[in-house]
Design an enzyme around this catalytic site. Structure first.
Site, PDB file in Angstrom:
ATOM      1  N   GLY A 102      36.882  -1.024  12.632  1.00 16.74           N
ATOM      2  CA  GLY A 102      37.042  -0.675  14.042  1.00 16.74           C
ATOM      3  C   GLY A 102      35.781  -0.931  14.833  1.00 16.74           C
ATOM      4  N   LYS A 146      32.965   6.017  16.815  1.00 14.25           N
ATOM      5  CA  LYS A 146      33.592   4.981  16.001  1.00 14.25           C
ATOM      6  C   LYS A 146      35.106   5.122  16.147  1.00 14.25           C
ATOM      7  CE  LYS A 146      33.534   3.195  11.248  1.00 14.25           C
ATOM      8  NZ  LYS A 146      32.972   3.433   9.899  1.00 14.25           N
ATOM      9  N   ASP A 196      28.806   1.143  -0.409  1.00 15.69           N
ATOM     10  CA  ASP A 196      28.686  -0.011   0.497  1.00 15.69           C
ATOM     11  C   ASP A 196      27.293  -0.064   1.127  1.00 15.69           C
ATOM     12  OD1 ASP A 196      29.584  -2.317   1.671  1.00 15.69           O
ATOM     13  OD2 ASP A 196      30.597  -1.319   3.344  1.00 15.69           O
TER      14      ASP A 196
END
Length: 807
Positions: free
Chosen positions: A526, A542, A634
């Site tokens: 997004g 976000k 990540d």
């Protein structure tokens, strides 16, 4: 954090500490024999340490009460570290502290009565002096220290101040100025350093974990010296083999170790520019592990921040004081069993006060009947998988946690209305109002409790400002309640313990971002928008795609919503309304690391090293110190955000995984992360551990040195050779040079844009760390905790050029 074995002798340590204490003094304000300090002149009549760090004098908190104290001179709120008369404040007129001709330091009230004095009568004490260490000392002409405040700590331990078996830190009472509270740090009779709740009703040990033995807690009780000390670098060590380091370990930082009002032991570091404190270590990441924090019958719940609540059938004893706990709204009599029923509270327990015998391998019916037969039994805890039964004669130290495997069955009269309510597990949250994580998981119990405590709060509020204001407030609240179609709210009556994490409405965030204008970032999940909240906080919102998977949204909320560290992006809240999924973070000014490594925005070496160190600290916190162990999954430059001082903050926890501490690995249903930064075990379908983050960190560190993408999967083709990635080729060459002890050729490795302005030692260390992190065998990779210690060794490397941030 796993403590390392240490050899600790009080005889070897004491001379060093005494030497550093005695000789840190230089000429400064001195109170001579026969002189006094007056409370009326408390602002000007003080003692100040030679380096101006500490001030000693009378300290008032409003009204007519004053304490003789020591505080940090240049902090934003004049942080007090020691108090002579913490439980006996003196009058604001006529009180004074005097060094009498007898050699005693005496504090007297307005009527001349002695409130406090030192045990130095009939000595040749000639002066009272405040040292640079924060130690207040009485000296003889020799000079010899006859008395020192370091021997009588209150709630704070300063660097080089020794904690021994005869001393303890006692928290201040909530809302009670400096009065002694209920939480203690001390050496127990078995020589182990512990935290204890010592209330009016009970005393209860809660740290280290009371469910484990001394050795399971990685302590020892064989050393009888009972001594602990915090040094000037932020390293703490104790004779029971417990030790820890500040996350910003190093010299030149003012620190304090404080037994806080909420029962947690925390190490604070002072930010020089703002004069504010930042937590750099804490004993308990989860405050619901603190015993007594919610009082008798109270339950501590994570919402996701810890809050106190009362179980069904109970209400707060005093609306403004959780130390008083909860009281029943019913009276128990030893009546027939059909007049009693049990209310199941899943994942909930009260620690201690177990009363039923034969508690192991017991059936549920046995446990239930045993509690029915005992008039003093208030309920029982039952663990189905282990068939363990624990009857409760008192309800103290209550907590609810998704990881707790048992259910508490609360004994209530059958007529109690709250008996119709239940606590649900909250393990599978969705976006319904009843499952709002900011309201304590997915429990309808909280709805009933919230309404009851809300009315308790409003009743108290009404006694202050009148019934008319209450009606106006209630009417306004009801309108807002209807407008947003929220089934119930858990706000009033609950006192948040730590943060401002909350649920936002979609309209609030739409307004804050000016209808989602000003996009500052975009990713696969997004877009991110800059916004300003009504309280003027600048935030990053976000906005996840409408079809974004629920797992990623709740991973961020449940993970980062629970944790707080200077090197992790702070989450302020979320929105889960209809199809809208939004996350609200602190705004980080200097964008992400990739914008400065792989573009024209050149970042200097000093900041590169600080980013490597700060990122390691953040990951070490997630892997070793967090409430639950967290694997980020990540780690890459795009997810390392930089604040205005280029301090790194790890962000984007959408792929993160929570692990229980008793689980060494985890299976994932799908691969996570970004190609080039993913450890080999993802592709090999091996169990996933925190070492996948170590691998990703290693790739990123090498990119910090090189200033180019090593993680790109650019394939090098050579005749009769297998295809290899650029990273593989680079690592193989570096390993060869390191193994042979050859020069790494730093001039060719380090980013040419730095034009030679970098530390050779630091650069070589980063390369060696990067190579060690990307080992194919994960068992050969270091831990993030060990990497932090390595980097700290060169953190203060001298004669480095100042950082340049060029556009």
């Amino acid at each position: 954090m796993k403590p390392k074995a240490i050899t600790f002798s009080s005889f070897s340590l004491l001379p060093l500490i005494i030497f550093s204490t005695c000789f840190s003094f230089a000429s400064s304000d001195v109170l001579r024999r026969g002189s006094s300090l007056s409370v009326e002149e408390h602002d000007s009549n003080t003692l100040i340490s030679p380096d101006k760090t500490f001030t000693c004098g009378f300290y008032g908190l409003g009204g007519n009460a004053y304490w003789f104290s020591i505080w940090f001179t240049n902090t934003s709120n004049r942080t007090v570290v020691w108090t002579a008369n913490r439980d006996n404040p003196v009058n604001g007129r006529g009180s004074k502290i005097s060094l009498r001709s007898t050699g005693a330091l005496v504090l007297t009230d307005v009527d001349g009565s002695v409130v406090w004095e030192t045990n130095t009568t009939s000595t040749n004490a000639s002066s009272l002096e405040l040292l640079n260490t924060g130690n207040l000392v009485l000296k003889s002409p020799d000079p010899k220290i006859l008395w020192q405040s370091f021997d009588y700590p209150t709630d704070t331990l300063l660097p080089n101040q020794i904690l021994t078996k005869s001393k303890k830190l006692v928290s201040s009472r909530k809302g009670g100025a400096f009065y002694s509270g209920y939480f203690n740090l001390y050496f127990d009779n078995d020589n182990v350093l512990r935290l204890m709740y010592d209330g009016s009703d009970i005393s209860s040990l809660y740290w280290p974990n009371p469910d484990f033995t001394v050795f399971e807690n990685e302590r020892t009780n064989y050393n009888s010296s009972r001594i602990a000390v915090l040094d000037e670098t932020g390293h703490f060590q104790s004779s029971d083999q417990f030790q820890f380091n500040a996350s910003d370990r190093g010299l030149g930082i003012k620190r304090r170790l404080t037994m806080d009002q909420d029962g947690n032991l925390r190490l604070y570091s002072l930010k020089k520019q703002s004069g504010s404190w930042v937590v750099t270590w804490q004993a308990l990441p989860g405050l619901c592990n603190v015993h007594g924090i919610c009082g008798r019958n109270g339950i501590c719940v994570y919402t996701p921040e810890p809050k106190c609540t009362c179980p069904p059938g109970y209400e707060m004893s005093e609306p403004t004081d959780w130390n008083k706990g909860c009281k029943p709204r019913f009276k128990f009599t030893c009546s027939k069993s059909q007049d009693v029923k049990f209310l199941a509270l899943p994942n909930t327990d009260y620690y201690g006060f177990d009363a039923i015998s034969n508690s192991k391998n017991a059936s549920f019916n046995f446990c239930r009947q045993a509690c029915l037969n005992d008039c003093s039994c208030l309920g029982f805890s039952y663990r189905e998988s282990e068939r363990w039964c624990f009857g409760k004669n008192s309800l103290f130290n209550g907590y609810k946690a998704p990881s707790f495997p048992g259910t508490l069955h609360l004994k209530l009269p059958i007529s109690t209305e709250a008996s119709l309510e239940r606590i649900h597990s909250g393990s599978d949250p969705d976006c319904s109002a009843a499952r709002d994580p900011s309201r304590g998981g997915s429990s309808t119990m909280y709805d009933t409790i919230g309404k009851r405590v809300r009315w308790t709060y409003l009743y108290w509020f009404a006694s202050t400002i009148g019934a008319v204001e209450v009606l106006i407030f209630f009417s306004g609240w009801w309108i807002l309640f209807r407008k947003h179609d929220v089934q119930s709210t858990l706000e009033d009556g609950y006192r948040a313990i730590t943060s401002q994490f909350r649920r936002f409405s979609y309209e609030e965030l739409k307004s804050a971002t000016q209808n989602f204008k000003g996009e500052i970032g975009r990713g696969a999940s997004g877009s991110v928008y800059k916004g300003v909240l009504p309280d003027e906080r600048v935030v990053a919102v976000k906005r996840l795609g409408d079809l974004h998977h629920e797992e990623i949204f709740w991973a961020e909320v449940s993970t980062i919503g629970k944790i707080n560290h200077m090197n992790l992006v702070r989450m302020w809240g979320f929105c889960c309304e209809g199809k809208h999924r939004l996350l609200v973070y602190e705004y980080v000014e200097n964008q992400s690391l990739d914008k400065h490594l792989f573009s024209g925005n050149i970042i200097g070496w000093r900041d590169r090293f600080r980013i490597a160190l700060g990122t390691a600290r953040g990951l070490a916190y997630l892997h070793h110190e967090c409430l639950e162990w967290v694997i980020h999954c990540d780690v890459k430059p795009e997810n390392i955000l930089l604040d205005k001082t280029f301090e790194p903050k790890i962000g984007d926890f959408g792929l993160a995984k929570l692990l229980r501490r008793d689980s060494m690995n985890s299976q994932f249903s799908r691969m996570r992360g970004t190609k080039g930064y993913m450890a080999p075990e993802w592709a090999l379908n091996l169990p996933i551990t925190a070492k996948v983050d170590v691998y990703s960190y290693g790739v990123m560190v090498l990119e910090i040195v090189r200033g180019v993408r090593l993680s790109n999967w650019v394939v090098k083709k050579a005749k009769d050779e297998e295809q290899e990635t650029e990273l593989t080729i680079f690592i193989r060459e570096m390993k060869r040079r390191i193994q042979r002890g050859e020069d790494l050729g730093m001039e060719d490795l380090v980013d040419k844009r730095l034009k030679g302005q970098y530390s050779r030692k630091q650069a070589r260390m980063l390369v060696e760390i990067g190579v060690s992190c990307v080992e194919e065998d994960r068992n050969k990779r270091p831990t993030m905790e060990s990497l932090v210690n390595q980097l700290l060794e060169l953190d203060d490397e001298p004669n480095l050029p100042e950082s340049d941030h060029e556009d």
